[in-house]
Write an enzyme that holds these catalytic residues in place. Structure first.
Site, PDB file in Angstrom:
ATOM      1  N   SER A  54      -8.184  -4.335 -27.541  1.00  0.00           N
ATOM      2  CA  SER A  54      -6.743  -4.424 -27.850  1.00  0.00           C
ATOM      3  C   SER A  54      -6.442  -5.647 -28.720  1.00  0.00           C
ATOM      4  CB  SER A  54      -5.907  -4.444 -26.570  1.00  0.00           C
ATOM      5  OG  SER A  54      -6.261  -5.530 -25.755  1.00  0.00           O
TER       6      SER A  54
ATOM      7  N   ASP B 286      -8.780 -14.109 -26.192  1.00  0.00           N
ATOM      8  CA  ASP B 286      -9.249 -12.921 -26.914  1.00  0.00           C
ATOM      9  C   ASP B 286      -8.765 -12.907 -28.355  1.00  0.00           C
ATOM     10  OD1 ASP B 286     -10.112 -12.437 -24.402  1.00  0.00           O
ATOM     11  OD2 ASP B 286      -8.938 -10.636 -24.061  1.00  0.00           O
TER      12      ASP B 286
HETATM   13  C1  GAF Z   1      -8.754 -11.024 -20.452  1.00  0.00           C
HETATM   14  C2  GAF Z   1      -7.595 -11.828 -21.026  1.00  0.00           C
HETATM   15  F1  GAF Z   1      -7.008 -11.160 -22.053  1.00  0.00           F
HETATM   16  C3  GAF Z   1      -8.043 -13.217 -21.472  1.00  0.00           C
HETATM   17  O1  GAF Z   1      -6.927 -13.968 -21.871  1.00  0.00           O
HETATM   18  C4  GAF Z   1      -8.814 -13.932 -20.366  1.00  0.00           C
HETATM   19  O2  GAF Z   1      -7.950 -14.419 -19.368  1.00  0.00           O
HETATM   20  C5  GAF Z   1      -9.893 -13.021 -19.778  1.00  0.00           C
HETATM   21  O3  GAF Z   1      -9.368 -11.750 -19.395  1.00  0.00           O
HETATM   22  C6  GAF Z   1     -10.540 -13.632 -18.557  1.00  0.00           C
HETATM   23  O4  GAF Z   1     -11.207 -14.798 -18.931  1.00  0.00           O
HETATM   24  O5  GAF Z   1      -9.704 -10.731 -21.438  1.00  0.00           O
END
Ligand code: GAF
Length: 394
Positions: free
Chosen positions: A135, A179
């Protein structure tokens, strides 16, 4: 042209071809990758550090402006279409992929950046629901593409934040910044040591002699939006507010010590203590893992990856049987330097650092045993670390 660039070029050409079949005009193509994370999980929204990298799997958006206010989208792999007017922008309930695009569009509207309607074709080879940020890849591709087409000169960091807000507002996941940051800012053969509080970052070389990165996909589709992710966020901020009553300078778990948890959180609630203790330990573990990397002590880094998995499984409780099985399977294998579940959790992939010469046998072995145990096949992806969001065809 090397193999990776050739593969990218081919997908970009396929997206362009699909675009010409569906619409008129000449699109630009933007590529935005998925990500891995070596260590530092669930630390981003707690003001801690993360160590992600962009990978050679990405979302590709072939896109061109229209003369009106309409948005016409095609998801080529899914064979689905979606249309909406810029003036009626809102999250759509029943189909999920348009939300990642529309959420990014909405950020331009919010900033009052002039926009036109557009046509776009999306192709992605980031597996969906595998914890590889499919995403974020789409959000970053959209934000970057619109910025290019509208000549906005937005800074990359600004586009990272816009893409993160798109996820909050249109996908309902209160994700941290990791991400979108990794997708937009990735650098070939480097991991990013990102301080999620100050947003300062360093690129750390990550090309390990004779070792490759193997992702093993449980094929358990996780759904971060299914509330558990947001619940963990709330549990962490509950711990912070209890500590803050005694230590007003504390604003996130980044500044918290285990002694503070002993004093102010454990006596109140064992579960909240367990959650926040994992985060405090994980933030420290990442710092020490970076020292390992600097010293070239890969074995020590690998041991920390296993420790992270144990914490995510037993303390933060975001693993599942399939992920635990995969990590246990490789734990005592000398060819596997480190392994753990990766990303938000409840399914998706494990990340494994594996000696090249043992790779094929390991994949064969685990695939067979996993199939016997769970009655479904896992997928295996050997990934390399790539550059972040960019325009690749025009
Ligand atoms: C998901 C979230 F989108 C990230 O921001 C992060 O918190 C991750 O989980 C866990 O580390 O990918």
């Amino acid at each position: 042209m090397d193999e990776i660039n050739k593969a990218q070029q081919e997908i970009a050409e396929r997206a362009t071809k699909k675009f010409r079949e569906a619409f008129k005009g000449d699109p630009i193509v933007v590529r935005s990758p998925g990500r891995i994370n070596i260590i530092g999980e669930h630390t981003d929204y707690n003001g801690g550090f993360v160590l992600p990298a962009a990978i050679d799997k990405a979302a590709y958006l072939a896109i061109a402006l229209r003369d009106d206010d309409e948005i016409h989208l095609v998801a080529a792999d899914l064979d689905e279409n979606f249309s909406i007017s810029l003036n009626e922008l809102k999250p759509v309930g029943d189909v999920s992929w348009p939300n990642y695009i529309l959420g990014s569009v909405a950020q331009f509207v919010k900033k009052e950046i002039a926009l036109k309607g557009f046509n776009a074709v999306l192709i992605s080879d980031v597996p969906i629901g595998a914890g590889l940020s499919s995403s974020a890849a789409v959000e970053c591709a959209t934000t970057y593409a619109l910025s290019e087409l509208m000549h906005t000169n937005l800074e990359r960091l600004e586009m990272v934040k816009m893409s993160q807000t798109a996820e909050h507002e249109y996908a309902g996941v209160m994700c941290g910044i990791m991400d979108q940051f990794a997708s937009m800012m990735g650098k070939q053969d480097h991991v990013i040591k990102l301080d999620c509080r100050s947003l300062q970052y360093d690129y750390v070389p990550f090309k390990l002699e004779g070792i490759k990165i193997l992702l093993l996909d449980t094929n358990v589709k996780h759904s971060l939006a299914s509330s558990e992710y947001n619940t963990r966020r709330k549990e962490c901020s509950q711990a912070v507010s209890w500590i803050k009553e005694h230590e007003p300078r504390i604003n996130s778990l980044r500044d918290v010590t285990e002694e503070m948890l002993d004093k102010y959180v454990l006596p109140k609630d064992k579960l909240i203590d367990k959650r926040s203790r994992f985060i405090v330990q994980e933030i420290n573990r990442l710092q020490r893992a970076c020292e390992d990397l600097q010293r070239g002590d890969i074995k020590s880094l690998g041991r920390k990856m296993f420790a992270t998995h144990d914490g995510l499984s037993k303390m933060y409780e975001v693993s599942c049987d399939e992920l635990d099985y995969m990590v246990e399977f490789v734990r005592n294998n000398d060819a596997v330097i480190g392994a753990r579940m990766m990303g938000g959790g409840f399914g998706g992939c494990t990340i494994n650092l594996v000696k090249e010469e043992a790779m094929d046998a390991l994949i064969k072995d685990i695939s067979l045993q996993y199939l016997k145990h769970f009655g479904k096949k896992p997928d295996a992806y050997i990934v390399s670390i790539s550059d972040g969001t960019s325009r690749i065809l025009s």
